[in-house]
Enzyme design. Sequence first.
Site, short mmCIF file in Angstrom:
data_model
loop_
_atom_site.label_atom_id
_atom_site.label_comp_id
_atom_site.label_asym_id
_atom_site.label_seq_id
_atom_site.Cartn_x
_atom_site.Cartn_y
_atom_site.Cartn_z
N ASN A 96 -4.68 -3.45 -15.90
CA ASN A 96 -3.48 -3.60 -15.08
C ASN A 96 -3.64 -4.92 -14.30
O ASN A 96 -4.34 -4.98 -13.29
CB ASN A 96 -3.36 -2.41 -14.12
CG ASN A 96 -2.09 -2.46 -13.31
OD1 ASN A 96 -1.36 -3.46 -13.34
ND2 ASN A 96 -1.82 -1.41 -12.57
N ARG B 24 -0.81 -2.59 -18.99
CA ARG B 24 0.42 -2.27 -18.28
C ARG B 24 1.29 -3.53 -18.23
O ARG B 24 0.81 -4.59 -17.82
CB ARG B 24 0.09 -1.83 -16.86
CG ARG B 24 1.34 -1.56 -16.08
CD ARG B 24 1.06 -1.19 -14.65
NE ARG B 24 2.33 -0.98 -13.98
CZ ARG B 24 2.55 -1.24 -12.72
NH1 ARG B 24 1.58 -1.71 -11.96
NH2 ARG B 24 3.72 -1.02 -12.19
N HIS C 39 8.33 2.27 -12.82
CA HIS C 39 7.45 3.45 -12.67
C HIS C 39 7.62 4.42 -13.85
O HIS C 39 7.30 5.60 -13.73
CB HIS C 39 7.76 4.26 -11.38
CG HIS C 39 7.34 3.60 -10.11
ND1 HIS C 39 8.04 3.77 -8.95
CD2 HIS C 39 6.31 2.79 -9.81
CE1 HIS C 39 7.46 3.10 -7.97
NE2 HIS C 39 6.41 2.48 -8.47
N GLY D 35 5.15 6.32 -3.25
CA GLY D 35 3.92 5.60 -2.89
C GLY D 35 4.32 4.45 -2.01
O GLY D 35 5.27 4.56 -1.24
N ARG E 284 10.05 -2.44 1.34
CA ARG E 284 11.31 -2.79 0.68
C ARG E 284 12.47 -1.96 1.22
O ARG E 284 12.29 -0.78 1.55
CB ARG E 284 11.21 -2.56 -0.83
CG ARG E 284 10.37 -3.60 -1.53
CD ARG E 284 10.18 -3.27 -2.99
NE ARG E 284 8.78 -3.08 -3.30
CZ ARG E 284 8.30 -2.51 -4.39
NH1 ARG E 284 9.12 -2.06 -5.31
NH2 ARG E 284 7.01 -2.39 -4.56
N ARG F 163 0.54 7.26 6.32
CA ARG F 163 -0.47 7.98 7.12
C ARG F 163 -0.43 7.52 8.57
O ARG F 163 -0.43 8.33 9.50
CB ARG F 163 -1.87 7.70 6.57
CG ARG F 163 -2.48 8.84 5.86
CD ARG F 163 -3.76 8.41 5.21
NE ARG F 163 -3.55 7.16 4.47
CZ ARG F 163 -4.36 6.71 3.53
NH1 ARG F 163 -5.44 7.37 3.22
NH2 ARG F 163 -4.11 5.58 2.90
N GLU G 119 1.92 13.02 -3.26
CA GLU G 119 0.77 13.90 -3.54
C GLU G 119 0.09 14.39 -2.26
O GLU G 119 -0.48 15.48 -2.24
CB GLU G 119 -0.28 13.13 -4.37
CG GLU G 119 0.17 12.80 -5.77
CD GLU G 119 -0.68 11.73 -6.44
OE1 GLU G 119 -1.87 11.60 -6.08
OE2 GLU G 119 -0.16 11.04 -7.32
N GLU H 69 -1.19 6.96 -14.39
CA GLU H 69 -0.58 6.00 -15.32
C GLU H 69 -1.61 5.45 -16.30
O GLU H 69 -1.31 5.22 -17.46
CB GLU H 69 0.06 4.85 -14.53
CG GLU H 69 1.32 5.29 -13.81
CD GLU H 69 1.71 4.38 -12.66
OE1 GLU H 69 1.05 4.46 -11.60
OE2 GLU H 69 2.65 3.60 -12.81
P1 AMP Z 1 0.33 4.52 -3.48
O1 AMP Z 1 1.13 3.24 -3.51
O2 AMP Z 1 0.77 5.50 -4.52
O3 AMP Z 1 -1.15 4.28 -3.48
O4 AMP Z 1 0.64 5.23 -2.07
C1 AMP Z 1 0.36 4.61 -0.85
C2 AMP Z 1 1.03 5.40 0.26
O5 AMP Z 1 0.52 6.75 0.26
C3 AMP Z 1 0.75 4.82 1.64
O6 AMP Z 1 1.94 4.81 2.40
C4 AMP Z 1 -0.22 5.83 2.22
O7 AMP Z 1 -0.17 5.91 3.62
C5 AMP Z 1 0.28 7.12 1.60
N1 AMP Z 1 -0.72 8.19 1.74
C6 AMP Z 1 -1.93 8.30 1.17
N2 AMP Z 1 -2.58 9.40 1.62
C7 AMP Z 1 -1.74 10.01 2.51
C8 AMP Z 1 -1.82 11.18 3.32
N3 AMP Z 1 -2.90 11.96 3.32
N4 AMP Z 1 -0.76 11.49 4.10
C9 AMP Z 1 0.34 10.70 4.11
N5 AMP Z 1 0.48 9.59 3.37
C10 AMP Z 1 -0.55 9.24 2.58
#
Ligand code: AMP
Length: 411
Positions: free
Chosen positions: A7, A90, A179, A209, A240, A283, A332, A383
Amino acid sequence: MKVLVINAGSSSIKYQLYDMPGGQVVARGVLERIGDKLSRLTHRRGSETSTREEAVVNHEAAMQRILQILVDPRVGAIEELAEIATVGHRVVHGGEEFTGSVVVDDRVLASIEKFVDLAPLHNPHNLVGIRAARNKLPGAVQVACFDTAFHTSLPEVAYRYALPYELYERYHIRRYGFHGTSHRYVARRAASLMGMDKYQLNAITCHLGNGCSMAAIRHGRSVDTSMGFTPLEGLVMGTRTGDFDPAILFYLADKGYDLTSLNSLCNKKSGLLGISGVSNDMRTLEQLAHEGNARARLAVEIFCYRVRKYIGAYMTLLNPLDAIVFTGGIGENSPLVRRQVCQDLDHLGIRLDPQGNEMGRGREGVISAADSDVCLLVIPTNEEEAIATDAYELSVEAGGSAKAKGHWDRT
Ligand code: AMP
């Protein structure tokens, strides 16, 4: 058979080496800050992690480093590069041409090049990754997996914008969606978990995400999705905007904003970061909201509100709706977001199990109540595994030879 998944981004290359068809990851890693004074390679084999810092001038050199570490006698995972039979790449944009993953040949490379115009931030790096892998591993089958491919099944009514008709013909302006590999992976997994045929399932998949998108999946195929011509449209994302009135741009242009600043405003300064003023990270925002920060709380609320609006819209397309799937870092891991998204939707047959929801942190499982008409699921996306599977199957189909050509609609 060893399958390497690549990737390639603007300044990093992520990689995973799979043993197929079993799907075990034998090594993985990321080489970051390519082109900086000091690049960092983080490599994992099993539970061992090794880190190297050195100058890596470009993607070609980065690929060289990655291949070196894979055969390193101390931390590597294979004895010689010839063991890598296939490389799955990818690729973000496949335009309307690629409806599935393909074995890369010169014609495919030329097409990916053509789509650079549509994805200037991504396709050039993906291309460099493919070219570098081709040079370094001339005996391996190279396979391209496109983020857009799964959404090529969108009907015209969903992919056309209400812009002058000729803009589609002249500039190919339409909804492409992104995605796709993730939406396809979690939809297939949901069908399998629910004991349904993959072409039976009606689902809404929510990839939440840093980038976020949703897809309406009818009988296993994508019929609508929230990202559009670019990954800017749709849900509120980390930085965004998602959907907003485009006339705001004319208004700001009138106030002196130029193209570059508008682009940066929409892609890098908006979304959760723009609303909260403090962070694009869910988070952090959840924590701040808990401590009473009103703007952080508003950012989370707007984020969830937009997901709910899309659920409502996509329910008009799916009868019956079998499942809603949450995936991506937020989907997730955040019970709070899932709770806010699903609350008070009893009238639509959507009922969350509060305990199941709390338990479902980063783990696959059902989070709906026993009396919910719609099955609510958390499914961690993968992915890379989907790319490895496509690459493996295409490679077998192509006879395991780099000379073989093939185009296979991996649906
Ligand atoms: P990704 O781009 O799929 O890696 O997702 C990143 C996002 O997932 C970020 O906004 C993180 O803060 C959020 N994230 C990861 N773990 C948690 C969690 N335990 N609670 C809330 N958001 C989370």
